[in-house]
Design a protein around this motif. Structure first.
Motif, PDB file in Angstrom:
ATOM      1  N   ARG A 351      96.953 -32.368   8.684  1.00 55.79           N
ATOM      2  CA  ARG A 351      97.143 -30.947   8.390  1.00 55.79           C
ATOM      3  C   ARG A 351      95.947 -30.340   7.672  1.00 55.79           C
ATOM      4  N   ILE A 352      95.115 -31.156   7.042  1.00 53.03           N
ATOM      5  CA  ILE A 352      94.009 -30.661   6.220  1.00 53.03           C
ATOM      6  C   ILE A 352      92.818 -30.289   7.101  1.00 53.03           C
ATOM      7  N   THR A 353      92.228 -29.145   6.829  1.00 52.96           N
ATOM      8  CA  THR A 353      91.072 -28.675   7.588  1.00 52.96           C
ATOM      9  C   THR A 353      89.802 -29.365   7.106  1.00 52.96           C
ATOM     10  N   ARG A 354      88.701 -29.152   7.843  1.00 51.87           N
ATOM     11  CA  ARG A 354      87.426 -29.776   7.463  1.00 51.87           C
ATOM     12  C   ARG A 354      86.955 -29.285   6.091  1.00 51.87           C
ATOM     13  N   ILE A 355      86.911 -27.960   5.912  1.00 48.04           N
ATOM     14  CA  ILE A 355      86.502 -27.431   4.612  1.00 48.04           C
ATOM     15  C   ILE A 355      87.542 -27.768   3.553  1.00 48.04           C
ATOM     16  N   GLY A 356      88.805 -27.920   4.006  1.00 48.10           N
ATOM     17  CA  GLY A 356      89.881 -28.268   3.070  1.00 48.10           C
ATOM     18  C   GLY A 356      89.679 -29.634   2.443  1.00 48.10           C
ATOM     19  N   ARG A 357      89.143 -30.586   3.211  1.00 52.08           N
ATOM     20  CA  ARG A 357      88.898 -31.924   2.662  1.00 52.08           C
ATOM     21  C   ARG A 357      87.844 -31.861   1.557  1.00 52.08           C
ATOM     22  N   PHE A 358      86.819 -31.069   1.794  1.00 45.76           N
ATOM     23  CA  PHE A 358      85.786 -30.914   0.770  1.00 45.76           C
ATOM     24  C   PHE A 358      86.357 -30.234  -0.478  1.00 45.76           C
ATOM     25  N   LEU A 359      87.151 -29.175  -0.280  1.00 42.68           N
ATOM     26  CA  LEU A 359      87.719 -28.453  -1.418  1.00 42.68           C
ATOM     27  C   LEU A 359      88.644 -29.343  -2.234  1.00 42.68           C
ATOM     28  N   ARG A 360      89.445 -30.165  -1.552  1.00 38.46           N
ATOM     29  CA  ARG A 360      90.361 -31.053  -2.267  1.00 38.46           C
ATOM     30  C   ARG A 360      89.601 -32.168  -2.978  1.00 38.46           C
ATOM     31  N   ALA A 361      88.576 -32.707  -2.345  1.00 40.88           N
ATOM     32  CA  ALA A 361      87.822 -33.807  -2.954  1.00 40.88           C
ATOM     33  C   ALA A 361      87.120 -33.360  -4.230  1.00 40.88           C
ATOM     34  N   THR A 362      86.717 -32.090  -4.278  1.00 41.39           N
ATOM     35  CA  THR A 362      86.006 -31.558  -5.449  1.00 41.39           C
ATOM     36  C   THR A 362      86.907 -30.734  -6.356  1.00 41.39           C
ATOM     37  N   SER A 363      88.176 -30.536  -5.950  1.00 40.38           N
ATOM     38  CA  SER A 363      89.148 -29.698  -6.675  1.00 40.38           C
ATOM     39  C   SER A 363      88.714 -28.236  -6.764  1.00 40.38           C
ATOM     40  N   LEU A 364      87.784 -27.819  -5.898  1.00 39.93           N
ATOM     41  CA  LEU A 364      87.371 -26.408  -5.888  1.00 39.93           C
ATOM     42  C   LEU A 364      88.481 -25.502  -5.376  1.00 39.93           C
ATOM     43  N   ASP A 365      89.451 -26.084  -4.665  1.00 38.46           N
ATOM     44  CA  ASP A 365      90.567 -25.261  -4.169  1.00 38.46           C
ATOM     45  C   ASP A 365      91.409 -24.704  -5.305  1.00 38.46           C
ATOM     46  N   GLU A 366      91.273 -25.277  -6.515  1.00 36.09           N
ATOM     47  CA  GLU A 366      92.078 -24.833  -7.655  1.00 36.09           C
ATOM     48  C   GLU A 366      91.452 -23.660  -8.407  1.00 36.09           C
ATOM     49  N   LEU A 367      90.192 -23.319  -8.102  1.00 38.17           N
ATOM     50  CA  LEU A 367      89.492 -22.300  -8.896  1.00 38.17           C
ATOM     51  C   LEU A 367      90.193 -20.943  -8.939  1.00 38.17           C
ATOM     52  N   PRO A 368      90.845 -20.478  -7.865  1.00 30.03           N
ATOM     53  CA  PRO A 368      91.535 -19.182  -7.961  1.00 30.03           C
ATOM     54  C   PRO A 368      92.618 -19.134  -9.040  1.00 30.03           C
ATOM     55  N   GLN A 369      93.019 -20.303  -9.563  1.00 35.28           N
ATOM     56  CA  GLN A 369      94.035 -20.308 -10.618  1.00 35.28           C
ATOM     57  C   GLN A 369      93.496 -19.751 -11.927  1.00 35.28           C
ATOM     58  N   LEU A 370      92.189 -19.478 -11.980  1.00 34.08           N
ATOM     59  CA  LEU A 370      91.667 -18.740 -13.126  1.00 34.08           C
ATOM     60  C   LEU A 370      92.373 -17.394 -13.261  1.00 34.08           C
ATOM     61  N   LEU A 371      92.787 -16.816 -12.145  1.00 32.35           N
ATOM     62  CA  LEU A 371      93.550 -15.561 -12.183  1.00 32.35           C
ATOM     63  C   LEU A 371      94.905 -15.776 -12.837  1.00 32.35           C
ATOM     64  N   ASN A 372      95.560 -16.906 -12.541  1.00 35.05           N
ATOM     65  CA  ASN A 372      96.834 -17.226 -13.187  1.00 35.05           C
ATOM     66  C   ASN A 372      96.658 -17.414 -14.693  1.00 35.05           C
ATOM     67  N   VAL A 373      95.500 -17.983 -15.077  1.00 31.39           N
ATOM     68  CA  VAL A 373      95.227 -18.174 -16.512  1.00 31.39           C
ATOM     69  C   VAL A 373      95.069 -16.826 -17.199  1.00 31.39           C
ATOM     70  N   LEU A 374      94.312 -15.917 -16.596  1.00 31.31           N
ATOM     71  CA  LEU A 374      94.113 -14.598 -17.187  1.00 31.31           C
ATOM     72  C   LEU A 374      95.423 -13.825 -17.275  1.00 31.31           C
ATOM     73  N   ARG A 375      96.328 -14.030 -16.312  1.00 35.66           N
ATOM     74  CA  ARG A 375      97.632 -13.352 -16.331  1.00 35.66           C
ATOM     75  C   ARG A 375      98.575 -13.956 -17.364  1.00 35.66           C
ATOM     76  N   GLY A 376      98.214 -15.092 -17.944  1.00 28.50           N
ATOM     77  CA  GLY A 376      99.064 -15.722 -18.953  1.00 28.50           C
ATOM     78  C   GLY A 376     100.126 -16.630 -18.378  1.00 28.50           C
ATOM     79  N   GLU A 377     100.126 -16.859 -17.066  1.00 27.81           N
ATOM     80  CA  GLU A 377     101.128 -17.722 -16.442  1.00 27.81           C
ATOM     81  C   GLU A 377     100.747 -19.193 -16.559  1.00 27.81           C
ATOM     82  N   MET A 378      99.448 -19.455 -16.665  1.00 25.84           N
ATOM     83  CA  MET A 378      98.940 -20.818 -16.783  1.00 25.84           C
ATOM     84  C   MET A 378      97.941 -20.885 -17.932  1.00 25.84           C
ATOM     85  N   SER A 379      97.560 -22.098 -18.259  1.00 30.08           N
ATOM     86  CA  SER A 379      96.516 -22.338 -19.253  1.00 30.08           C
ATOM     87  C   SER A 379      95.409 -23.133 -18.575  1.00 30.08           C
TER      88      SER A 379
END
Length: 471
Positions: A351-379
């Motif tokens: 199910r994982i795409t080519r760019i998806g494997r790279f994003l998961r291996a480097t955890s770069l796919d999680e970077l948009p969660q900075l928005l969740n941090v700014l909203r106060g939903e995450m730390s």
């Protein structure tokens, strides 16, 4: 307004004190400028010392006298009168120290008097604004406690009846293990299930306090309920059945008191939560600003690699079972997206795409969660948020470990203690779930500003150095 949002409202008191410190700092700088004839950089320590000591005395008294609590029972005018008295005491300190350092003929009484009057006006204005804001929040219910009652007993009936008359407590529901002989409602408040239902009930994120309205003499039952419900980040109160109206009012007054967070105490949880939130805001804002070009490039690459949106949204558990929507870069084919994580990722997952494997291996796919941090939903640091309904094998992960709910006693994080200790990515066995939960609980018990900084510092080296983990 859920518990996380209501706690954030209570911690605004720390911003109040920060602005008081900033205001007095500016006042001291202005006073030194006047005393040094417009050349503050060449001012002598003897010129600045009386103003600094006077301001420090005021700040100390404002804190020690509880003037940042803004309790419901404290009136507007008495609060301002107390602030005026604090300024008067600080002013006396300023004048006495100025007299001691300069002597009577040389002491600039007019300048000191003008400075004290300016500080009085400043603090009265600030605290008038603070008081009006707190009153407005109380009127909107932001500081009115929400409680859940455990035990459909006569104690609960009296409590709810009095609370409805006082209108300064919101009783959201009643829970009782003895449902077979419990009514459908107590004084109009519905009985919503057994005590264990509180661990994952949809109302739990809105509860500020749980009241055990059972006979205190039933010690075994009290211990059992306390042990089961202690997994939640909600204070437990055992209601002792009051005998008189005066005792009932006193008990309800303690429950209804929703003061702004006090500032004293070295291990004050509100202070620690405020420091953690300030850390999140500063670092997440800086990170988002610096990484914006990279985020844009990654979003474009995801769109070019496979059909579908660049972002993936998933409902996950936040603080106190709150449902939050977490943002990630899409790493799977759009048609194969698994919002509930029913099937966890495996090595060579088709199910994982080519760019998806790279994003998961480097955890770069999680970077948009900075928005969740700014909203106060995450730390930035905390237990990783799990998808609602996530399964390990054929069983929901939350049912595999009795203490699973403990990991929701703090906001979830982009990284965490478990992540840097090797427990990250999907969990395929009950043993992996237990290890993850234990590491999360260890972090919650040890959390501190410096531990968070250390985890943030080692996250990237740890993740990039791990080639074995499936993410």
């Amino acid at each position: 307004m859920n518990t996380r949002q209501r706690n954030a409202a209570r911690r605004r008191v720390f911003y109040f004190r920060a602005l008081d410190i900033l205001g007095l700092g500016v006042a001291v700088a202005a006073g030194v400028t006047v005393l040094s004839n417009g050349a503050p950089l060449t001012a002598r320590l003897m010129d600045a010392a009386p103003l600094v000591m006077g301001a420090a005395t005021m700040l100390g008294l404002l804190r020690s006298l509880g003037l940042y609590r803004f309790d419901k029972g404290h009136g507007f005018l008495p609060h301002l009168f107390a602030v005026g008295c604090v300024v008067a005491i600080g002013g006396i300190v300023t004048l006495v120290l100025g007299l001691a350092l300069h002597g009577a003929p040389a002491t600039p009484w007019r300048d000191y008097g003008g400075w004290i009057a300016s500080v009085l006006l400043l603090l009265l204005t600030l605290h008038a604004v603070w008081s009006l804001l707190v009153t407005s929040w109380r009127r909107k219910g932001a500081l009115t406690p929400n409680i859940a009652v455990v035990g459909a007993t006569r104690h609960a009936e009296r409590l709810i009846q009095e609370a409805l008359q006082r209108r300064d407590l919101n009783v959201l529901g009643v829970f009782d293990d003895r449902l077979a002989r419990s009514p459908d409602a107590v004084q109009g408040v519905p009985v919503l299930g057994e005590a264990n239902a509180l661990l994952n009930h949809r109302l739990t994120p809105y509860v500020d306090r749980i009241v055990l309205a059972i006979d205190p003499k039933a010690e075994a039952r009290v211990r059992d309920l306390t042990a089961r419900l202690s997994a939640l980040p909600i204070r437990l109160t055992l209601l002792i059945d009051p005998k008189t109206a005066e005792q009932r009012n006193a008990a309800l007054e303690k429950l209804s008191q929703a003061p702004m967070a006090p500032l004293e105490g070295p291990v004050d949880p509100d202070r620690r939560a405020f420091n953690k939130r300030l850390q999140d805001l500063i670092l997440a804002s800086a990170g988002l600003a610096l990484l914006s070009p990279l985020l844009l490039i990654l979003a474009v690459l995801v769109r070019l690699d496979s059909p579908g949106p660049s972002m993936f949204r998933q409902r996950r558990h936040g603080f106190n079972q709150e449902e939050i929507v977490v943002w990630k870069f899409r790493t799977m084919a759009h048609a194969a997206a698994d919002a509930c994580a029913i099937r966890q990722v495996t090595a060579d997952d088709e199910r994982i795409t080519r760019i998806g494997r790279f994003l998961r291996a480097t955890s770069l796919d999680e970077l948009p969660q900075l928005l969740n941090v700014l909203r106060g939903e995450m730390s930035l640091v905390g237990p990783r948020p799990h998808a609602i309904g996530m399964k390990t094998g054929a069983i929901e992960s939350a049912r595999l470990v009795a203490d699973y709910a403990h990991r929701h006693r703090i906001k979830p994080g982009m990284t965490g203690w478990a992540a840097v200790k090797g427990s990250r990515g999907p969990m395929h066995t009950a043993a992996e779930v237990r290890r993850r939960v234990q590491l999360d609980i260890d972090y919650i018990e040890r959390q501190s500003f410096w531990l968070d900084l250390w985890i943030i510092a080692v996250t990237v080296p740890v993740l990039l150095g791990d080639r074995m983990s499936v993410r």
